[in-house]
Design an enzyme around this catalytic site. Structure first.
Site, short mmCIF file in Angstrom:
data_model
loop_
_atom_site.label_atom_id
_atom_site.label_comp_id
_atom_site.label_asym_id
_atom_site.label_seq_id
_atom_site.Cartn_x
_atom_site.Cartn_y
_atom_site.Cartn_z
N ARG A 108 -59.37 -7.45 11.60
CA ARG A 108 -58.82 -8.40 12.84
C ARG A 108 -59.83 -8.02 13.79
O ARG A 108 -60.18 -6.55 14.13
CB ARG A 108 -57.65 -7.89 13.23
CG ARG A 108 -57.30 -8.40 14.72
CD ARG A 108 -55.89 -8.28 15.14
NE ARG A 108 -54.95 -9.20 14.58
CZ ARG A 108 -53.82 -9.61 15.13
NH1 ARG A 108 -53.37 -9.02 16.12
NH2 ARG A 108 -53.06 -10.37 14.24
N HIS A 135 -56.53 -17.76 12.05
CA HIS A 135 -55.46 -16.68 11.71
C HIS A 135 -54.67 -17.11 10.39
O HIS A 135 -53.74 -17.37 10.39
CB HIS A 135 -54.45 -16.69 12.88
CG HIS A 135 -53.66 -15.41 12.86
ND1 HIS A 135 -53.75 -14.53 11.93
CD2 HIS A 135 -52.48 -15.09 13.70
CE1 HIS A 135 -52.80 -13.63 12.40
NE2 HIS A 135 -51.96 -14.04 13.11
N GLN A 138 -51.16 -15.79 9.10
CA GLN A 138 -50.04 -16.24 9.60
C GLN A 138 -49.54 -17.73 9.18
O GLN A 138 -48.40 -17.85 9.08
CB GLN A 138 -50.82 -16.46 11.35
CG GLN A 138 -49.34 -17.15 11.97
CD GLN A 138 -48.26 -16.17 12.37
OE1 GLN A 138 -48.56 -14.96 12.81
NE2 GLN A 138 -47.12 -16.42 12.32
N ASP A 231 -47.72 -20.89 21.07
CA ASP A 231 -48.41 -19.67 21.13
C ASP A 231 -48.53 -19.20 22.68
O ASP A 231 -48.49 -20.08 23.39
CB ASP A 231 -49.68 -19.72 20.27
CG ASP A 231 -50.31 -18.44 19.81
OD1 ASP A 231 -49.87 -17.38 20.31
OD2 ASP A 231 -51.76 -18.62 19.68
N CYS A 272 -45.92 -17.47 16.62
CA CYS A 272 -46.54 -16.54 15.75
C CYS A 272 -46.13 -15.06 16.34
O CYS A 272 -46.04 -14.27 15.75
CB CYS A 272 -47.90 -16.73 15.63
SG CYS A 272 -48.70 -16.94 17.13
N ARG A 317 -44.35 -12.89 7.53
CA ARG A 317 -45.80 -12.18 7.48
C ARG A 317 -45.77 -11.10 6.08
O ARG A 317 -46.92 -11.23 5.63
CB ARG A 317 -45.93 -11.63 8.59
CG ARG A 317 -45.88 -12.29 9.92
CD ARG A 317 -47.02 -13.46 9.99
NE ARG A 317 -48.44 -13.07 9.73
CZ ARG A 317 -49.09 -12.36 10.45
NH1 ARG A 317 -48.83 -12.11 11.50
NH2 ARG A 317 -50.45 -11.97 10.15
N1 CP Z 1 -48.44 -12.88 14.80
C1 CP Z 1 -49.39 -11.83 14.99
O1 CP Z 1 -50.40 -11.98 14.34
O2 CP Z 1 -48.84 -10.91 15.49
P1 CP Z 1 -49.38 -9.31 15.57
O3 CP Z 1 -50.77 -9.55 16.62
O4 CP Z 1 -48.53 -8.51 16.21
O5 CP Z 1 -50.34 -9.02 14.30
N1 NVA Z 2 -53.67 -16.83 19.69
C1 NVA Z 2 -53.02 -15.42 19.82
C2 NVA Z 2 -52.35 -15.13 18.34
C3 NVA Z 2 -51.69 -13.88 18.45
C4 NVA Z 2 -50.96 -13.47 16.94
C5 NVA Z 2 -54.42 -14.31 20.28
O1 NVA Z 2 -55.41 -14.46 19.64
O2 NVA Z 2 -53.98 -13.47 20.86
#
Ligand code: CP
Ligand code: NVA
Length: 330
Positions: A108, A135, A138, A231, A272, A317
């Protein structure tokens, strides 16, 4: 069904066919049933995975850890400061070192290029746990949650409200197009998805007999929707100064009672997560003090309503990430 995804990276959904995604969803359902019934499934005993996080996470990290443990694997977590990667060691070198020790790598971080480069050099499957652009893990959880509720995906009207250029919105547009779901991005024009991505999504959608639509009109967008999704308005990695501009652009795109009432009676709400729907977070309080907003992308009323399936989605997830790891490692 038996798709062969062994050894494949999971970096973005445009790399996968609709059949691949269907296979992963069916596998996820099997793993969810096994977990619920308490049936052990240590199919990957003896293997080891490493989780590299350059951004924070609750759901993605915990899903990889629990799924890895349930499958019998050893799991190493490296936080943003916990490795040489990027500071003293290049991505290709890091990838080749980790690939000698681990059977799979989760990443990530910021740029999609980094995860693509890891995937190119590691020699073992690399899974994208979120970048600025995509992502993909997700998406499987989102599709699974929708299918569990409606019993099918094809032909549903899915509406994404908010920053339609972010990683989650990009990924939703592609997965909906691949799975025959009619996708609507409902956002101010400044935050419409990139044109080339929209063209690609439209082509994919045409193959799967569904549509991709952009609208700035919340009334038109939410009308008769089956799924309303949002989101956060400012994503990880974006500067805090951007909040003011985003609030101005997106305040009319909140998912609230009015939006839900304009949708189908049985419509569901998805997010999400994490979400700013009340003042119980540090950032939520700061925004309230600066701009007077008590709730942002979704009203607390909708978030806590019967139609909100966000915690089923969060649980999914883990089941879907388990399926991804199993399919690519087994
Ligand atoms: N939805 C999601 O990716 O959550 P986190 O940022 O907690 O991993
Ligand atoms: N768009 C958000 C998603 C978090 C799961 C971010 O990148 O922070």
């Amino acid at each position: 069904m038996g798709k062969n995804l062994r050894g494949k990276n999971f970096l973005k959904l445009i790399d996968f066919t609709s059949e691949d995604i269907r296979y992963l969803l069916e596998l996820s359902k099997d793993f969810k049933s096994m977990k619920r019934a308490g049936v052990p499934h240590k199919y990957l005993e003896g293997k080891n995975i490493v989780l590299l996080f350059e951004k924070t996470s609750t759901r993605t990290r915990c899903s990889f850890e629990v799924a890895g443990n349930d499958l019998g694997m050893g799991v190493t977590y490296l936080d943003p400061a916990g490795s040489q990667m990027g500071h003293k060691e290049s991505i290709p070198d890091t990838a080749r070192v980790l690939g000698r020790m681990y059977d799979g790598i989760e990443y990530r971080g910021f740029s999609q290029e980094t995860v693509e480069e890891l995937g190119k050099y590691a020699g073992v499957p690399v899974w994208n746990g979120l970048t600025d652009e995509w992502h993909p893990t997700q998406m499987l959880a989102d599709m699974l949650t929708i299918e569990e509720h409606f019993g099918y995906l094809k032909g549903l009207k899915f509406v994404y409200m908010g920053d339609a250029r972010n990683n989650v919105a990009n990924s939703l547009m592609i997965v909906c197009a691949k799975m025959g779901v009619n996708f609507v991005a409902c956002a101010p024009e400044e935050l419409f998805p990139e044109e080339n991505l929209v063209s690609m999504a439209k082509e994919i959608a045409a193959e799967n007999h569904c549509t991709v639509t952009l609208t700035s009109d919340p009334k038109e967008g939410t009308k008769d929707a089956d799924v309303l999704y949002t989101d956060i308005w400012v994503s990880m990695g974006e500067p805090a100064e951007i909040w003011e501009q985003r609030i101005a652009l997106l305040k009319d795109y909140q998912i609230n009672k009015e939006a839900m009432e304009n949708a189908n009676q049985e419509a569901i709400f998805l997010h999400c997560l994490p979400s700013f729907h009340d003042l119980k977070t540090k950032v939520g309080k700061e925004i309230y003090e600066k701009f007077g907003l008590e709730e942002m992308e979704v009203s607390d009323e909708v978030f806590e309503s019967r139609q909100s399936l966000v915690f089923d989605q969060a649980e999914n997830r883990m089941h879907t990430i388990k399926a991804i790891m199993y399919a690519t490692l087994c």
